[in-house]
Design a protein around this motif. Structure first.
Motif, short mmCIF file in Angstrom:
data_model
loop_
_atom_site.label_atom_id
_atom_site.label_comp_id
_atom_site.label_asym_id
_atom_site.label_seq_id
_atom_site.Cartn_x
_atom_site.Cartn_y
_atom_site.Cartn_z
N THR A 140 -19.32 67.37 7.20
CA THR A 140 -18.67 68.35 6.33
C THR A 140 -19.55 68.83 5.19
O THR A 140 -19.20 69.77 4.47
CB THR A 140 -17.38 67.74 5.74
N GLU A 177 -22.26 70.85 3.31
CA GLU A 177 -22.79 72.19 3.54
C GLU A 177 -24.32 72.18 3.43
O GLU A 177 -24.88 71.72 2.44
CB GLU A 177 -22.19 73.18 2.53
N ASP A 206 -17.82 72.70 -10.53
CA ASP A 206 -17.52 72.14 -9.21
C ASP A 206 -16.12 72.53 -8.75
O ASP A 206 -15.12 72.02 -9.28
CB ASP A 206 -17.64 70.62 -9.25
N ASN A 257 -15.37 72.12 -5.54
CA ASN A 257 -15.17 71.29 -4.35
C ASN A 257 -14.50 69.97 -4.72
O ASN A 257 -13.54 69.56 -4.08
CB ASN A 257 -16.51 71.04 -3.66
N PHE A 261 -14.10 67.53 -1.88
CA PHE A 261 -13.07 67.99 -0.95
C PHE A 261 -11.66 67.76 -1.51
O PHE A 261 -10.79 67.22 -0.83
CB PHE A 261 -13.26 67.33 0.43
N ARG A 309 -7.77 73.84 6.19
CA ARG A 309 -8.85 74.26 7.07
C ARG A 309 -8.43 75.46 7.91
O ARG A 309 -9.26 76.28 8.30
CB ARG A 309 -9.26 73.10 7.97
N ARG A 345 -8.13 79.94 -2.09
CA ARG A 345 -9.14 80.27 -1.09
C ARG A 345 -9.32 81.78 -1.06
O ARG A 345 -8.34 82.54 -1.13
CB ARG A 345 -8.72 79.77 0.29
N GLY A 389 -20.91 82.48 -1.10
CA GLY A 389 -21.15 81.12 -1.55
C GLY A 389 -22.52 80.94 -2.18
O GLY A 389 -22.67 80.27 -3.21
N PRO A 406 -16.67 76.09 -2.06
CA PRO A 406 -16.70 75.62 -0.67
C PRO A 406 -16.64 76.79 0.32
O PRO A 406 -15.99 77.81 0.05
CB PRO A 406 -15.44 74.75 -0.55
N ALA A 411 -10.84 75.78 -2.28
CA ALA A 411 -11.45 75.48 -3.57
C ALA A 411 -10.35 74.90 -4.46
O ALA A 411 -9.16 75.18 -4.24
CB ALA A 411 -12.05 76.73 -4.19
#
Length: 450
Positions: free
Chosen positions: A36, A38, A64, A66, A69, A224, A372, A400, A411, A416
């Motif tokens: 996962t 990047e 940040d 992310n 996650f 996702r 997102r 990104g 992300p 996000a």
């Protein structure tokens, strides 16, 4: 704010990250230990984090979005957790016997989450989903599960089927796609793949398998798959079908528990039999949890006979994760959840207004502290609508990179998230970077569309 922004080409130096990735390739497959992570073209190696910001090994600082996650709801180096864990370390980090700390965290979760009457702790979200599926099979005596195309539920074989589902032009519903080579092909025979928010198609897809279905596995807001908002009618019809046919509902809230004080299911009117949790409930340490009705949870033990589902784990309910999780969750009061949601509402509204102002084909969805950005003029309601074309993938990777050049980690292809140390100044930066990309860089991607 805008005076600090610069063009995508003015990328900060990441030479040390590049060097470390070359070293990593000598000891790890693909140079990394999590698929996962990047890599564009290599990952940023981080050295430190403080509050809402991280610093990489080259000394670059980033906001940040992310947060490992979505795990770090309090951002990095949260002092109350650090102090509590530091005080614990000298007394022991793990034991074969239980400690009082696991009871305290369990009591907090049961007091907040309506569907949780009892709970068991594990070490990851993957384990939580795996044991929830095992529990559903044991309780019902049936082998199969249903799940929704595109949603992520960890690495358990049956939970993975359909994670990378595909559509063909002549098909209405998603197909499982190529199975992961590490999983037996036979697992797909016990997985029914559904389409999220397809209320009318639920019965058609489920009825042929109803006698074999132990559970329907659902992420109430699948990240996702597009961070899709559930349609109320879809939730109602799914629940009615499950209840009428003795099928359990498993709500995977490993990510979406952060949506409110009571979690995501309660927010959207879903009443699950089992809930899986993780991420924010560990305070930055590895954790997972399975919770639910007393009668269903009894498969893990409770009588004189052996449990139907033995669940152990050398590090399950270790005191470090229990203490860190308790401190982190105690700080997430109703007022703090509400404050974070207001910050999220304001940001989503501003990003939408910016896209509209410039007639840019972007839409923003999400809820609470999650958002997102989609390269589409309308927010997707289904996984099929959320899928990106090749041109859109190129555009979002460019977005990104641009954010990263401006000091913001955004992300790709995932949610996000905001964290409690973030302020209006931080969301101002996010909005400014987004508008700067639209006004200075977007035309380059539009000109190269195939």
């Amino acid at each position: 704010m805008l005076k600090h922004l610069h063009a995508e080409g003015a990328v900060r130096s990441t030479e040390v990250s590049a060097h470390l990735h070359r070293r990593g390739r000598g000891v790890f497959p693909a140079g990394i230990t999590r698929s996962t992570v990047e890599c564009d073209p290599y990952p940023l190696y981080l050295a430190a984090g403080e509050g809402a910001y991280v610093t990489d090994v080259d000394g670059n600082r980033y906001l940040d979005l992310n947060n490992n996650f979505t795990t770090l709801v309090h951002g990095h180096g949260y002092a109350p957790v650090a102090e509590a864990v530091a005080g614990l370390l000298r007394t022991g980090t793990c034991f074969s016997n239980p400690t009082r700390h696991e009871i305290a965290l369990a009591e907090l979760l049961i007091s907040r989450i309506p569907a949780i009457e009892q709970v068991r702790f594990v070490n990851t979200g993957t384990e939580a989903v795996m044991f929830a599926i095992k529990a559903a099979r044991a309780f019902t005596g049936k082998p199969a599960i249903a799940r929704f195309a595109g949603a992520y539920h960890g690495a358990y074989d049956w939970a993975e089927i359909g994670q990378s589902a595909v559509f063909q032009e002549d098909q209405t519903h998603a197909m499982p796609g190529i199975a992961y080579e590490g999983a037996p092909r036979s697992t797909s025979t016990d997985v029914v793949l559904l389409d999220f928010n397809d209320a009318d198609g639920l019965e058609q897809q489920l009825l042929p398998h109803v006698d074999r279905l132990a559970a329907i596995l659902i992420d109430p807001v699948p990240s996702r798959a597009g961070l899709l908002a559930p349609d109320p009618q879809f939730i109602e019809r799914l629940t009615a079908f499950a209840r009428a046919n003795a099928i359990l509902i498993i709500a995977d809230e490993v990510l979406n528990l952060r949506q409110s004080f009571k979690g995501a299911s309660a927010r959207y009117g879903l009443v699950p039999d089992l809930i899986t949790a993780g991420k924010i409930i560990g305070g930055g340490f590895p954790i997972g949890a399975i919770g639910g009705r007393v009668d269903v949870m009894s498969v893990f033990g409770g009588g004189d006979s052996a449990p139907l589902v033995p669940q152990g784990g050398t590090f399950s309910a270790n005191p470090v994760a229990m203490v860190a999780g308790l401190v982190a969750m105690q700080a997430m009061t109703k007022a703090e959840f509400d404050r974070l949601e207001r910050l999220g509402d304001d940001l989503r509204g501003r990003l939408t207004a910016i896209a509209d102002k410039h007639s840019a084909a972007f839409s923003i969805n999400g809820a609470a502290s999650l958002f997102r950005i989609h390269p589409k003029p309308r927010s997707p309601a289904t996984y099929r609508e959320a899928l990106m074309t090749a041109d859109q993938v190129v555009l979002m990777k460019g977005l990104g990179r641009f954010f990263q050049a401006q000091g913001v980690m955004l992300p790709f292809g995932a949610a996000a998230c905001l964290s409690t140390p973030m302020t209006q100044a931080d969301t101002d930066l996010i909005a400014a970077v987004f508008e700067h990309f639209i006004t200075t860089e977007l035309h380059r991607y539009e000109a190269t569309k195939s």
